[in-house]
Structures are given as C-alpha cells and as structure tokens.
Design a protein around this motif. Structure first.
Motif, mmCIF file in Angstrom:
data_model
loop_
_atom_site.group_PDB
_atom_site.id
_atom_site.type_symbol
_atom_site.label_atom_id
_atom_site.label_comp_id
_atom_site.label_asym_id
_atom_site.label_seq_id
_atom_site.Cartn_x
_atom_site.Cartn_y
_atom_site.Cartn_z
ATOM 1 N N GLN A 1 0.846 -1.301 -0.156
ATOM 2 C CA GLN A 1 0.156 -0.027 0.118
ATOM 3 C C GLN A 1 0.687 1.288 0.162
ATOM 4 O O GLN A 1 0.589 2.126 -0.795
ATOM 5 C CB GLN A 1 -0.796 -0.006 1.309
ATOM 6 N N THR A 2 1.993 1.412 0.789
ATOM 7 C CA THR A 2 2.664 2.491 0.874
ATOM 8 C C THR A 2 3.488 2.449 -0.609
ATOM 9 O O THR A 2 3.637 3.837 -0.976
ATOM 10 C CB THR A 2 3.679 2.188 1.888
ATOM 11 N N THR A 3 4.076 1.458 -1.089
ATOM 12 C CA THR A 3 4.374 1.502 -2.350
ATOM 13 C C THR A 3 3.653 2.033 -3.434
ATOM 14 O O THR A 3 4.160 2.788 -4.387
ATOM 15 C CB THR A 3 5.052 0.025 -2.906
ATOM 16 N N TYR A 4 2.337 1.649 -3.389
ATOM 17 C CA TYR A 4 1.345 2.236 -4.468
ATOM 18 C C TYR A 4 1.277 3.712 -4.248
ATOM 19 O O TYR A 4 1.319 4.458 -5.364
ATOM 20 C CB TYR A 4 0.047 1.501 -4.149
ATOM 21 N N LEU A 5 1.242 4.298 -3.125
ATOM 22 C CA LEU A 5 1.084 5.824 -2.920
ATOM 23 C C LEU A 5 2.546 6.335 -3.429
ATOM 24 O O LEU A 5 2.470 7.392 -4.136
ATOM 25 C CB LEU A 5 0.718 5.913 -1.487
ATOM 26 N N ALA A 6 3.447 5.813 -3.281
ATOM 27 C CA ALA A 6 5.007 6.407 -3.550
ATOM 28 C C ALA A 6 4.814 6.259 -5.051
ATOM 29 O O ALA A 6 5.453 7.306 -5.573
ATOM 30 C CB ALA A 6 5.993 5.389 -2.888
ATOM 31 N N ASP A 7 4.493 5.317 -5.812
ATOM 32 C CA ASP A 7 4.481 5.269 -7.307
ATOM 33 C C ASP A 7 3.753 6.220 -7.816
ATOM 34 O O ASP A 7 4.170 6.959 -8.892
ATOM 35 C CB ASP A 7 3.945 3.931 -7.829
ATOM 36 N N ARG A 8 2.433 6.614 -7.333
ATOM 37 C CA ARG A 8 1.498 7.718 -7.840
ATOM 38 C C ARG A 8 2.419 8.891 -7.448
ATOM 39 O O ARG A 8 2.348 9.742 -8.541
ATOM 40 C CB ARG A 8 0.256 7.613 -6.913
ATOM 41 N N LEU A 9 3.150 9.375 -6.362
ATOM 42 C CA LEU A 9 3.729 10.495 -6.231
ATOM 43 C C LEU A 9 4.867 10.579 -7.182
ATOM 44 O O LEU A 9 5.197 11.767 -7.829
ATOM 45 C CB LEU A 9 4.069 10.585 -4.786
ATOM 46 N N ARG A 10 5.579 9.556 -7.681
ATOM 47 C CA ARG A 10 6.719 9.605 -8.543
ATOM 48 C C ARG A 10 6.132 10.032 -9.999
ATOM 49 O O ARG A 10 6.570 10.914 -10.629
ATOM 50 C CB ARG A 10 7.509 8.532 -8.553
ATOM 51 N N GLU A 11 5.044 9.348 -10.261
ATOM 52 C CA GLU A 11 4.304 9.612 -11.503
ATOM 53 C C GLU A 11 4.028 11.313 -11.810
ATOM 54 O O GLU A 11 4.169 11.633 -12.722
ATOM 55 C CB GLU A 11 3.136 9.026 -11.687
ATOM 56 N N LEU A 12 3.701 11.846 -10.560
ATOM 57 C CA LEU A 12 3.200 13.478 -10.437
ATOM 58 C C LEU A 12 4.386 14.088 -10.314
ATOM 59 O O LEU A 12 4.182 15.134 -10.206
ATOM 60 C CB LEU A 12 2.124 13.353 -9.730
ATOM 61 N N GLU A 13 5.473 13.354 -10.039
ATOM 62 C CA GLU A 13 6.650 14.367 -9.964
ATOM 63 C C GLU A 13 6.748 15.041 -8.528
ATOM 64 O O GLU A 13 7.434 16.210 -8.498
ATOM 65 C CB GLU A 13 7.197 15.389 -11.197
ATOM 66 N N ILE A 14 6.403 14.384 -7.448
ATOM 67 C CA ILE A 14 6.436 14.832 -6.180
ATOM 68 C C ILE A 14 7.752 14.225 -5.499
ATOM 69 O O ILE A 14 7.978 12.852 -5.290
ATOM 70 C CB ILE A 14 5.224 14.555 -5.414
ATOM 71 N N PRO A 15 8.734 15.002 -5.227
ATOM 72 C CA PRO A 15 9.971 14.364 -4.725
ATOM 73 C C PRO A 15 9.777 13.825 -3.129
ATOM 74 O O PRO A 15 8.904 14.319 -2.237
ATOM 75 C CB PRO A 15 10.698 15.770 -4.275
ATOM 76 N N ILE A 16 9.943 12.547 -3.150
ATOM 77 C CA ILE A 16 9.832 11.762 -1.802
ATOM 78 C C ILE A 16 11.186 11.125 -1.374
ATOM 79 O O ILE A 16 12.196 11.135 -2.130
ATOM 80 C CB ILE A 16 8.814 10.423 -2.170
ATOM 81 N N ILE A 17 11.025 10.530 -0.334
ATOM 82 C CA ILE A 17 12.446 9.970 0.168
ATOM 83 C C ILE A 17 12.324 8.507 -0.469
ATOM 84 O O ILE A 17 11.411 7.715 -0.360
ATOM 85 C CB ILE A 17 12.236 9.718 1.801
#
Length: 476
Positions: A322-338
């Motif tokens: 579930q956490t990986t899914y949210l991280a993948d969505r944010l990457r697609e939207l070019e939101i910088p994450i850890i």
C-alpha cells in the motif's frame, strides 16, 4: 500502474467521513492557529497524521477485548500478553505501559543522569524529549545516505558504525547510560535497519559495556524489510527474524499503537533484574501496578493478538504494498519523496518542493497546511518545527538535515481510491507551490513544541524586520 497486493481482509464496519468546503477548512485551520494537532478530527477528510493508535483492529482483537480480565492485579489478560511477548521478543522481564513514550520515560528516569549522552540512529520526538528533560543529550549517528533523499540504499536506517565507535571513545563509555536504535527509523523516512547493522551495533555496545535498547514500535515492518532485502533471510519467517533481532539487545521500548495494531498500549522489556525492579517502582508511581501498567485488561488482550497479527506475511505484504502504491503515484506526478519508501509512511521532501521557504519558516508545516486547505487531508511535518533545537554549546538553532512531510498510513483503514485522492491533492498543491507561504511561531513550548505550537503565515512579499521567534520561544 504498479500492482500491489489486495487487502487481506473484508470491510465489516465503516466510519463516515466528510469533506468540508474550502471556506470551512480555512476557518478550521485558522482556529487551530495553523497547527494540525489542534484541528478537530471531524473536520478532516483523510487523516494521514500518524499511524500510531489510528489503525483498525481485527475481529479477533475485538473478540479478545470481550475476554479482558479487569482485575487490579494478576489479571489473566496480563499473562496472555506476557506469553506473546516472551515468544516474540524473548526478554526475561516486561512491564506494560499506556504507550511507548511512557516506556521511554521509565527507561530514562532509571538510567539517564544530567550531562550523559544517548546515541541512536535518529531519536524520534518523544524519546528525544524524555532524555532531554533529564539533562541528557540525544545523539543521532545514522549513516550519511539517510540524508540523501534520492539515493537508493536498502537500509537507510542503519547506524554509522565508525561514527558510533568514535563517539563512544570521545565521550567515554561511562557517560553513555545506554545506547539505542529505532526500527524502523521514523524521523529518517521510516527506513529499515539491517540485521547485519544491528549485530554490529550490538557488538560495539557490548565491547564498551553499554546496555543496548531497541525502540521496537515498528519491529514487524523492519523484520519484513530484512526478509525481502537482506541476503540469507528470504526463507526465514518474520517470527524467526524477530527473535534473532531482539536476541541482540538488552531491552526494548515499544509502542503497541504501531505494530501492536491497537489504539492504546505499549511496554518496556529487559533482561536485567535490577533494572526491572527499578523500572517497576517507576511504573507504580507513573502508570499503575506492574500487571496492568495504565491499561485496562481488554487493552492488554487486544495487544497480545495484534502483536501476532503484525507478523503475518500476507498482512505485511499488503502493508508495504500500500505504501509502495502511494509512492508510485507520487513519482508519476513528480512529487519528490524519500527513496526508497518505507512501510508506515511516504515522506515528501518539502524542502525540495518548496525551495523558496527557508528552514526557519518551516516548509514541511507550510505544505501540511496547504494540503488541508486543498483537500481536507491532515499530515505532519518531520522537520524544523519538530526537530530543530538549540545547540547546547552555542545556543544557535540546529536544523535537521531534511524538511519532510510525512503521509502516515493507518493500518487497515484506507483504500486505494483514498490514496489516489491524496496523490491528486498533492499534485494540485504542488502546481501552485510558489504561492505557498512560510510560517512563523507566535507561541511554542520548550520541549516538543510541535504539539501545541501556534503559528501564522508570513506574507510572501513582506520580510519582517524583527528577529525570528524560533529560538526565543524555545526558551519560554
């Protein structure tokens, strides 16, 4: 879109949530003095503030609560929990507490003297405060890779072994009442610690005669990362890895509100009988009798079930997925994450997303306010509001290496469509990032100021001539 495991449960009961209109959200955050701790829960649509005590309990846990024994002393519930803790963690003695910070409080009260130092990978806020309030100095010795959001390292929560050894030699073992490590490393992006690193840290502490305690609140998530990422562990069960991990330590503090999957509860465990007796006296003063420790019997029973449920592989696969899914969505939207994402939360690099906001104006807090205004989402900053502190030697404010916004996922609570909504709101917020203001403090307590701080936005085209309140308010 990346696949992630489906939820290993069916929904049996629901809780209604409501999205207030923008004017109502604006009024709510103003009433809260721009501190999301002060918002009313009913004014929040999606609550990613914390995974602590906010998870959904299972039918087995609710059933166990009905069997709770509310006897003041020697309740059956205590012995059921004791059996589970002995099986998973293996320590000779344990004491229940009402939550993890109470366990930290007892440990610090027993061992920390003014002027002493307690090293860890990165101390989280309650542990930091419990050491500091007794005149001790929490020290963070995480590996350098932890401070680089984009670099991939499978175990960014690891302690820097050379830094640890050099620090012990510099300060002297007699000035270190105990050493710690946090699994997973919450303040550093929810990153795991490898078994290899834990083993080396344990050996180092033992070499210098320093007791070693693990902050174990997300132990099951750390165990699963070891199974997935560390050579030699793929064929071991989470329970086997857990037993190996805790055999390296002299004791643990634990918030059951995380990987105990309960709404309240925690414990402290150790092998030292003398320390146990001292801790029992502290517990009697602050928490209650040693067989209930500030909890109802039903809470002890729910935690006993939850500690085992947290080690089930199908649950852990869903949790990380579930956490990986949210991280993948944010990457697609070019939101910088850890990178890589942890298990309990996705951490947005607010400093990178909002480069126009300096650290003393709290970019993580700025982003958290905007997410609430944009879509009724509550999150928490992990940055200078919570972790900046005056240097004990110079008095100058020391800021954390990273300014983060944590999107913590309560266990078994939100669905994939909720996460899609969160990603969309973050994208809308990022699209107008230049319009987001920084914040200044108008009130702050000396310790753990983020919980009760009051703030106000700084108009973007005005630069106040008065000095920042950041340091002066810490001295209130």
């Amino acid at each position: 879109m990346a696949h992630h495991p489906p939820e290993p449960f069916r929904i049996k009961m629901v809780e209604p949530i409501k999205l207030l209109d923008r004017d109502a959200r604006k009024a709510a955050i103003r009433r809260a003095n721009y501190n999301l701790f002060s918002l009313r829960a009913e004014d929040i649509f999606i609550d990613l503030f914390t995974d602590s005590g906010t998870s959904a309990m299972s039918q087995a846990q609710w059933a166990a609560m009905l069997e709770g024994d509310e006897a003041y002393a020697g309740a059956r519930s205590y012995f059921r929990l004791a059996e589970v803790i002995q099986d998973i963690f293996g320590f000779s003695y344990f004491l229940p507490t009402h939550q993890g910070r109470a366990a930290e409080n007892i440990l610090s009260a027993c061992l920390v003297k003014p002027g002493q130092y307690v090293p860890s990978n990165i101390h989280f806020d309650t542990g930091y405060a419990n050491i500091s309030v007794r005149g001790g100095h929490p020290v963070n010795l995480v590996i350098d890779e932890a401070h680089n959001p984009t670099v991939y390292h499978p175990f960014k929560g690891n302690m820097d072994l050379q830094k640890l050894r050099d620090f012990i030699k510099q300060i002297g073992p007699h000035q270190i009442p105990f050493g710690m490590i946090t699994v997973t490393n919450n303040a550093g992006g929810g990153q795991p610690v490898s078994m290899e690193n834990l083993r080396a840290v344990s050996q180092t502490y033992k070499e210098f005669g320093i007791p070693f305690f693990i902050d174990a609140c997300r132990y099951a998530e750390n165990v699963y990362f070891v199974k997935l990422r560390e050579p030699g562990y793929a064929d071991k069960t989470p329970l086997e890895i857990s037993r190996e991990m805790f055999a390296l330590a002299d004791g643990i503090t634990m918030s059951g509100k995380k990987d105990g999957i309960v709404n309240i509860g925690g414990f402290i465990a150790m092998n030292d009988k003398a320390l146990f007796e001292q801790a029992s006296n502290e517990l009697l003063i602050r928490e209650g009798f040693p067989t209930y420790g500030g909890l109802a019997g039903r809470d002890l029973d729910a935690m006993a079930v939850g500690l085992r449920e947290a080690l089930r592989e199908e649950y852990l696969a869903y949790r990380l997925g579930q956490t990986t899914y949210l991280a993948d969505r944010l990457r697609e939207l070019e939101i910088p994450i850890i990178e890589p994402p942890g298990a309990h939360a996705v951490y947005v690099d607010a400093g990178q997303l909002l480069p126009h906001i300096p650290q003393e104006q709290f970019p993580g807090q700025s982003l958290s306010v905007e997410l609430y205004l944009e879509g009724g989402i509550r999150t928490v900053e992990i940055g200078s509001l919570g972790f900046a502190h005056p240097d004990p030697q110079t008095g100058q404010m020391v800021h954390p290496k990273l300014e983060l916004l944590r999107l913590a996922l309560p266990r078994r609570v939100y669905t994939q469509s909720h996460l899609d909504y969160v990603a969309e709101i973050l994208a809308k917020t990022a699209a107008r990032r230049e319009q987001i203001p920084g914040y200044r403090l108008i009130y702050a307590a000396k310790l753990m100021r983020q919980f009760t701080a009051q703030l106000e936005p700084i108009t973007l085209d005005v630069h106040p001539s008065e000095p920042s309140l950041e340091l002066s308010m810490l001295q209130v």
